[in-house]
Design a protein around this motif. Structure first.
Motif, PDB file in Angstrom:
ATOM      1  N   GLY A 116      11.962  -8.625   8.157  1.00  0.00           N
ATOM      2  CA  GLY A 116      11.162  -7.463   7.775  1.00  0.00           C
ATOM      3  C   GLY A 116       9.765  -7.821   7.329  1.00  0.00           C
ATOM      4  O   GLY A 116       9.130  -7.055   6.615  1.00  0.00           O
ATOM      5  N   ARG A 176      -2.041   5.660  -0.209  1.00  0.00           N
ATOM      6  CA  ARG A 176      -1.383   6.553  -1.172  1.00  0.00           C
ATOM      7  C   ARG A 176      -2.391   7.264  -2.081  1.00  0.00           C
ATOM      8  O   ARG A 176      -2.154   8.391  -2.523  1.00  0.00           O
ATOM      9  CB  ARG A 176      -0.390   5.757  -2.008  1.00  0.00           C
ATOM     10  CG  ARG A 176       0.580   6.635  -2.757  1.00  0.00           C
ATOM     11  CD  ARG A 176       1.548   5.822  -3.583  1.00  0.00           C
ATOM     12  NE  ARG A 176       2.715   5.407  -2.836  1.00  0.00           N
ATOM     13  CZ  ARG A 176       3.239   4.171  -2.863  1.00  0.00           C
ATOM     14  NH1 ARG A 176       2.680   3.230  -3.577  1.00  0.00           N
ATOM     15  NH2 ARG A 176       4.310   3.889  -2.166  1.00  0.00           N
ATOM     16  N   SER A 208      -1.743   3.218   5.520  1.00  0.00           N
ATOM     17  CA  SER A 208      -0.956   2.137   4.920  1.00  0.00           C
ATOM     18  C   SER A 208       0.520   2.500   5.088  1.00  0.00           C
ATOM     19  O   SER A 208       0.864   3.654   5.374  1.00  0.00           O
ATOM     20  CB  SER A 208      -1.289   2.011   3.431  1.00  0.00           C
ATOM     21  OG  SER A 208      -0.746   3.121   2.735  1.00  0.00           O
ATOM     22  N   THR A 263       3.633  -5.109   9.453  1.00  0.00           N
ATOM     23  CA  THR A 263       4.730  -4.483  10.193  1.00  0.00           C
ATOM     24  C   THR A 263       4.251  -3.240  10.945  1.00  0.00           C
ATOM     25  O   THR A 263       5.046  -2.423  11.381  1.00  0.00           O
ATOM     26  CB  THR A 263       5.896  -4.115   9.232  1.00  0.00           C
ATOM     27  OG1 THR A 263       5.356  -3.579   8.030  1.00  0.00           O
ATOM     28  CG2 THR A 263       6.727  -5.327   8.902  1.00  0.00           C
ATOM     29  N   SER A 286      -4.834   0.105  -1.532  1.00  0.00           N
ATOM     30  CA  SER A 286      -5.002  -0.952  -2.540  1.00  0.00           C
ATOM     31  C   SER A 286      -5.477  -2.266  -1.926  1.00  0.00           C
ATOM     32  O   SER A 286      -6.224  -3.012  -2.554  1.00  0.00           O
ATOM     33  CB  SER A 286      -3.678  -1.179  -3.271  1.00  0.00           C
ATOM     34  OG  SER A 286      -2.675  -1.521  -2.341  1.00  0.00           O
ATOM     35  N   ASN A 341     -12.137   3.277  -3.379  1.00  0.00           N
ATOM     36  CA  ASN A 341     -11.008   3.139  -4.299  1.00  0.00           C
ATOM     37  C   ASN A 341     -11.508   3.354  -5.727  1.00  0.00           C
ATOM     38  O   ASN A 341     -12.621   2.941  -6.048  1.00  0.00           O
ATOM     39  CB  ASN A 341     -10.393   1.735  -4.145  1.00  0.00           C
ATOM     40  CG  ASN A 341      -8.977   1.677  -4.682  1.00  0.00           C
ATOM     41  OD1 ASN A 341      -8.733   1.958  -5.843  1.00  0.00           O
ATOM     42  ND2 ASN A 341      -8.039   1.301  -3.819  1.00  0.00           N
ATOM     43  N   ASP A 343     -13.621   8.297  -7.195  1.00  0.00           N
ATOM     44  CA  ASP A 343     -12.539   9.169  -6.745  1.00  0.00           C
ATOM     45  C   ASP A 343     -12.745   9.517  -5.260  1.00  0.00           C
ATOM     46  O   ASP A 343     -13.799  10.037  -4.880  1.00  0.00           O
ATOM     47  CB  ASP A 343     -12.532  10.439  -7.605  1.00  0.00           C
ATOM     48  CG  ASP A 343     -11.482  11.410  -7.115  1.00  0.00           C
ATOM     49  OD1 ASP A 343     -10.323  10.985  -6.944  1.00  0.00           O
ATOM     50  OD2 ASP A 343     -11.822  12.587  -6.864  1.00  0.00           O
TER      51      ASP A 343
HETATM   52  C1  LIG Z   1       7.844  -6.932   4.296  1.00  0.00           C
HETATM   53  C2  LIG Z   1       6.750  -5.976   4.007  1.00  0.00           C
HETATM   54  C3  LIG Z   1       5.960  -5.533   5.034  1.00  0.00           C
HETATM   55  C4  LIG Z   1       4.914  -4.616   4.774  1.00  0.00           C
HETATM   56  N1  LIG Z   1       4.118  -4.196   5.807  1.00  0.00           N
HETATM   57  C5  LIG Z   1       3.078  -3.371   5.527  1.00  0.00           C
HETATM   58  C6  LIG Z   1       2.185  -2.946   6.562  1.00  0.00           C
HETATM   59  O1  LIG Z   1       2.343  -3.262   7.750  1.00  0.00           O
HETATM   60  N2  LIG Z   1       1.149  -2.152   6.204  1.00  0.00           N
HETATM   61  C7  LIG Z   1       0.936  -1.743   4.916  1.00  0.00           C
HETATM   62  O2  LIG Z   1      -0.046  -1.011   4.681  1.00  0.00           O
HETATM   63  N3  LIG Z   1       1.773  -2.124   3.949  1.00  0.00           N
HETATM   64  C8  LIG Z   1       2.840  -2.903   4.225  1.00  0.00           C
HETATM   65  N4  LIG Z   1       3.695  -3.247   3.212  1.00  0.00           N
HETATM   66  C9  LIG Z   1       3.539  -2.574   1.897  1.00  0.00           C
HETATM   67  C10 LIG Z   1       2.434  -3.182   1.062  1.00  0.00           C
HETATM   68  O3  LIG Z   1       2.938  -4.278   0.328  1.00  0.00           O
HETATM   69  C11 LIG Z   1       1.893  -2.137   0.065  1.00  0.00           C
HETATM   70  O4  LIG Z   1       2.950  -1.654  -0.707  1.00  0.00           O
HETATM   71  C12 LIG Z   1       1.217  -0.950   0.737  1.00  0.00           C
HETATM   72  O5  LIG Z   1       0.226  -1.411   1.642  1.00  0.00           O
HETATM   73  C13 LIG Z   1       0.575  -0.092  -0.334  1.00  0.00           C
HETATM   74  O6  LIG Z   1      -0.016   1.028   0.243  1.00  0.00           O
HETATM   75  P1  LIG Z   1      -1.250   1.740  -0.476  1.00  0.00           P
HETATM   76  O7  LIG Z   1      -2.298   0.742  -0.712  1.00  0.00           O
HETATM   77  O8  LIG Z   1      -1.564   2.949   0.309  1.00  0.00           O
HETATM   78  O9  LIG Z   1      -0.585   2.266  -1.836  1.00  0.00           O
HETATM   79  P2  LIG Z   1      -0.763   1.773  -3.336  1.00  0.00           P
HETATM   80  O10 LIG Z   1      -0.437   0.338  -3.464  1.00  0.00           O
HETATM   81  O11 LIG Z   1      -0.013   2.731  -4.164  1.00  0.00           O
HETATM   82  O12 LIG Z   1      -2.321   1.888  -3.608  1.00  0.00           O
HETATM   83  C14 LIG Z   1      -3.003   3.105  -3.718  1.00  0.00           C
HETATM   84  C15 LIG Z   1      -4.459   2.782  -4.035  1.00  0.00           C
HETATM   85  O13 LIG Z   1      -5.170   3.982  -4.093  1.00  0.00           O
HETATM   86  C16 LIG Z   1      -6.066   3.920  -5.192  1.00  0.00           C
HETATM   87  N5  LIG Z   1      -6.262   5.280  -5.648  1.00  0.00           N
HETATM   88  C17 LIG Z   1      -5.411   6.108  -6.324  1.00  0.00           C
HETATM   89  N6  LIG Z   1      -5.963   7.296  -6.528  1.00  0.00           N
HETATM   90  C18 LIG Z   1      -7.202   7.248  -5.988  1.00  0.00           C
HETATM   91  C19 LIG Z   1      -8.277   8.168  -5.900  1.00  0.00           C
HETATM   92  N7  LIG Z   1      -8.164   9.419  -6.397  1.00  0.00           N
HETATM   93  N8  LIG Z   1      -9.400   7.780  -5.298  1.00  0.00           N
HETATM   94  C20 LIG Z   1      -9.541   6.525  -4.793  1.00  0.00           C
HETATM   95  N9  LIG Z   1      -8.562   5.608  -4.849  1.00  0.00           N
HETATM   96  C21 LIG Z   1      -7.401   5.974  -5.443  1.00  0.00           C
HETATM   97  C22 LIG Z   1      -5.365   3.059  -6.225  1.00  0.00           C
HETATM   98  O14 LIG Z   1      -6.310   2.455  -7.090  1.00  0.00           O
HETATM   99  C23 LIG Z   1      -4.661   2.050  -5.352  1.00  0.00           C
HETATM  100  O15 LIG Z   1      -5.466   0.904  -5.147  1.00  0.00           O
HETATM  101  C24 LIG Z   1       4.715  -4.149   3.463  1.00  0.00           C
HETATM  102  C25 LIG Z   1       5.530  -4.619   2.428  1.00  0.00           C
HETATM  103  C26 LIG Z   1       6.533  -5.515   2.703  1.00  0.00           C
HETATM  104  C27 LIG Z   1       7.400  -6.014   1.580  1.00  0.00           C
END
Ligand SMILES: Cc1cc2nc3c(=O)[nH]c(=O)nc-3n(C[C@H](O)[C@H](O)[C@H](O)COP(=O)(O)OP(=O)(O)OC[C@H]3O[C@@H](n4cnc5c(N)ncnc54)[C@H](O)[C@@H]3O)c2cc1C
Length: 334
Positions: free
Chosen positions: A148, A223, A246, A264, A279, A298, A316
Motif C-alpha cells: 500500500g 482537506r 490529495s 498511490t 499539507s 496554506n 485562509d
Molecule cells: C501508504 C500511503 C500512501 C499514501 N498515498 C498518498 C497519495 O498518493 N497522495 C496523497 O495526497 N496522500 C497520500 N497519503 C496520505 C498522506 O500521508 C496525507 O495524509 C495526505 O496527503 C493529507 O492530505 P491533505 O494534505 O489534504 O490533508 P491534511 O494533512 O489534513 O492537511 C490539510 C492542510 O490544509 C491546511 N488548511 C486547513 N484549513 C485551511 C484553510 N482554511 N486555508 C488554507 N489551508 C488550510 C492545513 O494547514 C493543512 O496543512 C498516503 C498515505 C499512506 C500511508
C-alpha cells in the motif's frame, strides 16, 4: 533463459491516431539514459502504421531502432492480437528487457505476454536502475511501491529474459536527444490472429480527468479546502487546468480517485501545480515535486508543502481564492 541470452531494451509504443502516448516516450528517454554507456540499443516496438512523423518522433526521443508490424489485424488495438504478436516479436528478437507504460493498455498487455514467455513482470514501477552486480551486466533493478505504498521493493529477475515491467506514466522526464537515424525493422507475423473481439467503432472518451498525468496546469485541492471545493473547481476551470487532489479528499469520497496525486495516485509534472489546503505529506509531494512551478496556499506557515513550493501564500484559502477568482474573472472579461 539467462540474461546473456538477450540483448537490447524494447519499449512498447502505445499510439492512437498518430499520437504517441507520453508514457512510451518517457520510457525511451529513460532507457536511452540508462544504456548510454553500453552496447545495448533502445528499440521501439510499434504495432500498426508507422508514418514518417511517428518514425521521426521516436528517433527524436532516442530510439535506435523501430520494430513495426503493419498487419491489418493489429492496426487497431486488440489485446489478444497485440499480445500474440508481441510474444512472437520477443521469441524472434530475444530482448533483454521489455518495458510498457503503466497505462490501462500496458497493464492489460504486459501480464499476458510475461505469462506466455515465462518471465517475471514488475507492475506499476516508479524507478529503474542498472543492476551491475557481477554476472548481471546491464540487467535492471526495478522499484515499485509495496504494501500500500508503505515500502519500496526493488525487484530483479535474475533467471529469465526479458525482464518486463509496467512503469507509472509521469515518473520519468521526456527529453529529445535526436538520434540521427532509427533503423526500421519490419516484422511479418506468422501468428494466426483469431481474436474473438470485434471492434465496431472507436469512440474517443470524454475528458474524465484521466489525463491528469499529462496536464500542463493542475489546481489541486486538499482537506483544507474541503468546504470550498467549488471555488477550487472554478479556478481550475477558468485556468483550463485539471483538478488534482490529495488522498484525504479522495478517501472522503469528495473527489474521484483519478484526480489523486501522489505515491498511490498519479505522478504529475505540469508547468504549474497549485496546491490549495494541502499539507505536503511525503506521499503527496512524491507525485508532484517535479512540477515546473509550484504555488502553495496554506494557513499554516510550517506546512511542509512550502518546502517544495516556489511561491507560498500563507493565509485562509477561501479568502485567497476569492481574490484570485475576482482577478481571473476580471481578466477573462473581454
Ligand atoms: C501508504 C500511503 C500512501 C499514501 N498515498 C498518498 C497519495 O498518493 N497522495 C496523497 O495526497 N496522500 C497520500 N497519503 C496520505 C498522506 O500521508 C496525507 O495524509 C495526505 O496527503 C493529507 O492530505 P491533505 O494534505 O489534504 O490533508 P491534511 O494533512 O489534513 O492537511 C490539510 C492542510 O490544509 C491546511 N488548511 C486547513 N484549513 C485551511 C484553510 N482554511 N486555508 C488554507 N489551508 C488550510 C492545513 O494547514 C493543512 O496543512 C498516503 C498515505 C499512506 C500511508
Amino acid at each position: 533463459m539467462r540474461y546473456d541470452d538477450g540483448k537490447d531494451c524494447f519499449i512498447y509504443i502505445q499510439h492512437e491516431h498518430g499520437v504517441i502516448e507520453n508514457g512510451s516516450l518517457e520510457l525511451i528517454t529513460k532507457a536511452k539514459e540508462l544504456l548510454s554507456d553500453t552496447e545495448e540499443n533502445v528499440v521501439a516496438v510499434l504495432l500498426g502504421t508507422l508514418d514518417q512523423n511517428t518514425h521521426d518522433t521516436l528517433a527524436d526521443y532516442g530510439a535506435d531502432a523501430i520494430i513495426v508490424c503493419e498487419h491489418p489485424d493489429v492496426s487497431a488495438y486488440d489485446c489478444l492480437n497485440h499480445a500474440a504478436v508481441l510474444t512472437e516479436i520477443i521469441e524472434t528478437h530475444h530482448p533483454k528487457s521489455f518495458l510498457f507504460p503503466g497505462t490501462v493498455r500496458g497493464r492489460e498487455l504486459a501480464p499476458r505476454i510475461s505469462a506466455r514467455v515465462h518471465t517475471g513482470l514488475t507492475a506499476d514501477a516508479t524507478r529503474i536502475e542498472l543492476d551491475n552486480d557481477e554476472g548481471q551486466t546491464h540487467s535492471l533493478a526495478i522499484t515499485r511501491p509495496a504494501f500500500g505504498g508503505n515500502l519500496f521493493a526493488t525487484i530483479i529477475t535474475p533467471d529469465h529474459v526479458p525482464q518486463m515491467a509496467t512503469i507509472r506514466p509521469g515518473v520519468f522526464e521526456m527529453k529529445k536527444v535526436n538520434t540521427p537515424y532509427a533503423k526500421r525493422i519490419d516484422h511479418t507475423t506468422d501468428v494466426e490472429l483469431k481474436s474473438p473481439i470485434e471492434i465496431e467503432a472507436i469512440i474517443p472518451k470524454e475528458n474524465d480527468n484521466a489525463s491528469i498525468a499529462d496536464a500542463k496546469l493542475i489546481v489541486s485541492a486538499g482537506r483544507g479546502v474541503k468546504d470550498c471545493l467549488d471555488m477550487v473547481q472554478h479556478v481550475a476551470k477558468t485556468l483550463n487546468a485539471e483538478l488534482g487532489a490529495s488522498r484525504a479528499l479522495v478517501d472522503d469520497g469528495v473527489v474521484a480517485k483519478l484526480s489523486q496525486v501522489g505515491q498511490t495516485g498519479s505522478t504529475v509534472r505540469p508547468l504549474l501545480y497549485m496546491a490549495c489546503g494541502i499539507s505536503g505529506a511525503l506521499q503527496h509531494t512524491a507525485g508532484m515535486d517535479k512540477s515546473e512551478t509550484i504555488i502553495a496556499i496554506n494557513n499554516d506557515p510550517a506546512a511542509p508543502i512550502f518546502d517544495v513550493a516556489d511561491l507560498g501564500i500563507i493565509g485562509d484559502a477561501k479568502e485567497i481564492l476569492t481574490h484570485l477568482m475576482r482577478r481571473l474573472d476580471v481578466s477573462n472579461t473581454p
